[in-house]
Design a protein around this motif. Structure first.
Motif, PDB file in Angstrom:
ATOM      1  N   VAL A  35       0.836  -1.206   0.000  1.00 18.80           N
ATOM      2  CA  VAL A  35       0.000   0.000   0.000  1.00 18.80           C
ATOM      3  C   VAL A  35       0.871   1.257   0.000  1.00 18.80           C
ATOM      4  N   VAL A  36       1.970   1.206   0.735  1.00 14.07           N
ATOM      5  CA  VAL A  36       2.883   2.359   0.778  1.00 14.07           C
ATOM      6  C   VAL A  36       3.445   2.647  -0.604  1.00 14.07           C
ATOM      7  N   LEU A  37       3.783   1.594  -1.354  1.00 18.92           N
ATOM      8  CA  LEU A  37       4.292   1.793  -2.709  1.00 18.92           C
ATOM      9  C   LEU A  37       3.246   2.457  -3.597  1.00 18.92           C
ATOM     10  N   LEU A  38       1.999   2.021  -3.480  1.00 20.92           N
ATOM     11  CA  LEU A  38       0.932   2.645  -4.266  1.00 20.92           C
ATOM     12  C   LEU A  38       0.788   4.122  -3.913  1.00 20.92           C
ATOM     13  N   VAL A  39       0.907   4.437  -2.620  1.00 19.94           N
ATOM     14  CA  VAL A  39       0.802   5.832  -2.192  1.00 19.94           C
ATOM     15  C   VAL A  39       1.962   6.654  -2.750  1.00 19.94           C
ATOM     16  N   ILE A  40       3.170   6.087  -2.721  1.00 18.07           N
ATOM     17  CA  ILE A  40       4.338   6.808  -3.244  1.00 18.07           C
ATOM     18  C   ILE A  40       4.185   7.094  -4.729  1.00 18.07           C
ATOM     19  N   ILE A  41       3.757   6.089  -5.490  1.00 20.98           N
ATOM     20  CA  ILE A  41       3.568   6.287  -6.928  1.00 20.98           C
ATOM     21  C   ILE A  41       2.473   7.320  -7.175  1.00 20.98           C
ATOM     22  N   SER A  42       1.389   7.259  -6.410  1.00 19.59           N
ATOM     23  CA  SER A  42       0.316   8.239  -6.566  1.00 19.59           C
ATOM     24  C   SER A  42       0.804   9.643  -6.243  1.00 19.59           C
ATOM     25  N   LEU A  43       1.633   9.772  -5.212  1.00 20.35           N
ATOM     26  CA  LEU A  43       2.200  11.080  -4.868  1.00 20.35           C
ATOM     27  C   LEU A  43       3.075  11.613  -6.001  1.00 20.35           C
ATOM     28  N   MET A  44       3.823  10.718  -6.657  1.00 24.29           N
ATOM     29  CA  MET A  44       4.648  11.150  -7.783  1.00 24.29           C
ATOM     30  C   MET A  44       3.790  11.689  -8.915  1.00 24.29           C
ATOM     31  N   PHE A  45       2.738  10.959  -9.269  1.00 24.71           N
ATOM     32  CA  PHE A  45       1.851  11.432 -10.335  1.00 24.71           C
ATOM     33  C   PHE A  45       1.156  12.730  -9.930  1.00 24.71           C
ATOM     34  N   ALA A  46       0.706  12.795  -8.679  1.00 23.98           N
ATOM     35  CA  ALA A  46       0.031  14.010  -8.226  1.00 23.98           C
ATOM     36  C   ALA A  46       0.977  15.207  -8.261  1.00 23.98           C
ATOM     37  N   ALA A  47       2.236  15.000  -7.853  1.00 25.93           N
ATOM     38  CA  ALA A  47       3.214  16.091  -7.873  1.00 25.93           C
ATOM     39  C   ALA A  47       3.485  16.580  -9.288  1.00 25.93           C
ATOM     40  N   SER A  48       3.452  15.664 -10.261  1.00 26.80           N
ATOM     41  CA  SER A  48       3.688  16.067 -11.647  1.00 26.80           C
ATOM     42  C   SER A  48       2.470  16.735 -12.281  1.00 26.80           C
ATOM     43  N   LEU A  49       1.266  16.446 -11.769  1.00 27.86           N
ATOM     44  CA  LEU A  49       0.045  17.024 -12.336  1.00 27.86           C
ATOM     45  C   LEU A  49      -0.429  18.266 -11.604  1.00 27.86           C
TER      46      LEU A  49
END
Length: 369
Positions: free
Chosen positions: A30-44
């Motif tokens: 779950v932490v990995l999913l959150v990290i990846i989501s944070l990366m996409f959110a930071a780029s958008l």
């Protein structure tokens, strides 16, 4: 004799740390999913903030950005999936002919035993029930993970300001300036990583399109887009980028398939050894050796996901090191350290610590460089 004394607060802190590590290990997927989501959110988020500054409400801005992202994914699917299905059908129709050619080739080279094995092999094994079941399960997992990341990214963009206020609320005020500096730096790191990935994916897509167009392979646009998407996947991305184009060329003739494999393999070597280091070294400000080592370490620790996160993680570590160096040299005022957690309860009051020196007029951390 070694005597260890710990305060009650220190014991509680140690227990809380151990519990946090145990919880992190259990919830690591779950932490990995959150990290990846944070990366996409930071780029958008820059696009969202741009629309907000133009007078658009935040809800509408997030919905517009999310809809654009979903439409891009759907359009890519409409371009790639039909071409892949068409090429797979063409390969399946030509399997008997290709098997006969392979048997003749091996017989002519004296490899009769291997030729008999190829002749006795049934292509229907490639589409057996077990293969279809495992492939379907993996495809469902990929779709579920993708949808989860997209939904989580949208939620993060919606609540970005609320998350930021909570972080400031949960931390002492003396650390707020450091949080602002590091948050902005990390967002630039993620943006650099996304830009670098777009550059490398765009380069391989253009190169694949030109190669397939020159060789005369059908559907060069769809296969080029597929190669660009596959290039985002570390380790196995090279194979996934070459295999569809090679199979499409194989449906026409074996020499063309060999040409496509050789040319794309040479380009992959150029990308891995030159382009990746140059692009990511410029966008993330990492040396070529650091990029290479980060990919190796990430892949060894966490496989594909680790390799995917290795470059922004290495760049984030670089930001932390530079920030710590600027704190140490006085370019950025340091926060007053908290009381010692592991001191024994001897009734001695804590000694007040002096405030850090003010920032000098030097160039500073260089986060805007």
């Amino acid at each position: 004799m070694i005597r260890l004394e710990m305060s009650t607060r220190g014991v509680l802190t140690l227990l809380a740390t151990l519990f946090g590590l145990w919880l992190l290990a259990r919830l690591w997927p779950v932490v990995l999913l959150v990290i990846i989501s944070l990366m996409f959110a930071a780029s958008l988020l820059p696009f969202v903030e741009y629309l907000v500054r133009r007078g658009t409400s935040r809800i509408v801005a997030v919905l517009v950005v999310a809809l654009a992202m979903l439409l891009t994914i759907v359009l890519l699917g409409f371009v790639v999936v039909p071409a892949v299905i068409e090429q797979a059908r063409a390969i399946i129709d030509r399997l008997p002919e290709l098997r006969e050619r392979a048997v003749s080739f091996l017989d002519g080279r004296g490899a009769r035993d291997f030729a008999r094995q190829v002749e006795q092999y049934q292509p229907s094994r490639l589409l057996g029930p077990g293969v279809l079941t495992s492939t379907g399960r993996e495809a469902l997992d990929v779709i579920t993970t993708t949808v989860t990341i997209l939904v989580m990214t949208i939620y993060i963009m919606f609540d970005a300001r609320r998350i930021e206020r909570f972080i400031y609320f949960a931390t002492p005020q003396k650390y707020h300036e450091h949080i602002r500096n590091l948050t902005a730096a990390m967002q630039r790191v993620v943006g650099g990583y996304i830009r670098g990935q777009l550059i490398t994916s765009g380069c391989i897509a253009v190169f694949t399109f030109v190669t397939l167009l020159v060789v005369g392979v059908p559907n060069p646009v769809a296969l080029a887009v597929l190669a660009g998407i596959a290039d985002m996947i570390p380790m196995v991305g090279a194979f996934l980028a070459i295999a569809p184009a090679a199979l499409a060329a194989l449906s026409i003739s074996l020499p063309k398939a060999i040409i496509v494999v050789v040319v794309l393999f040479i380009y992959q070597e150029f990308e891995n050894r030159v382009l990746v280091q140059r692009v990511y070294g410029a966008t993330l400000r990492l040396p070529a050796v650091a990029v290479f080592l980060a990919l190796l370490i990430g892949a060894e620790l966490l496989g594909i996901v680790g390799a995917l996160l290795s470059l922004p993680a290495a760049a984030g570590l670089r930001v932390l090191v530079e920030y710590g160096n600027d704190l140490r040299t006085g370019r950025i005022p340091a926060a007053a350290p908290s009381e010692t957690l592991f001191a024994p309860d001897d009734g001695t009051p804590d000694v007040a610590l002096a405030a850090a020196a003010s920032a000098s007029s030097g160039p500073g951390l260089g986060l805007n460089r």
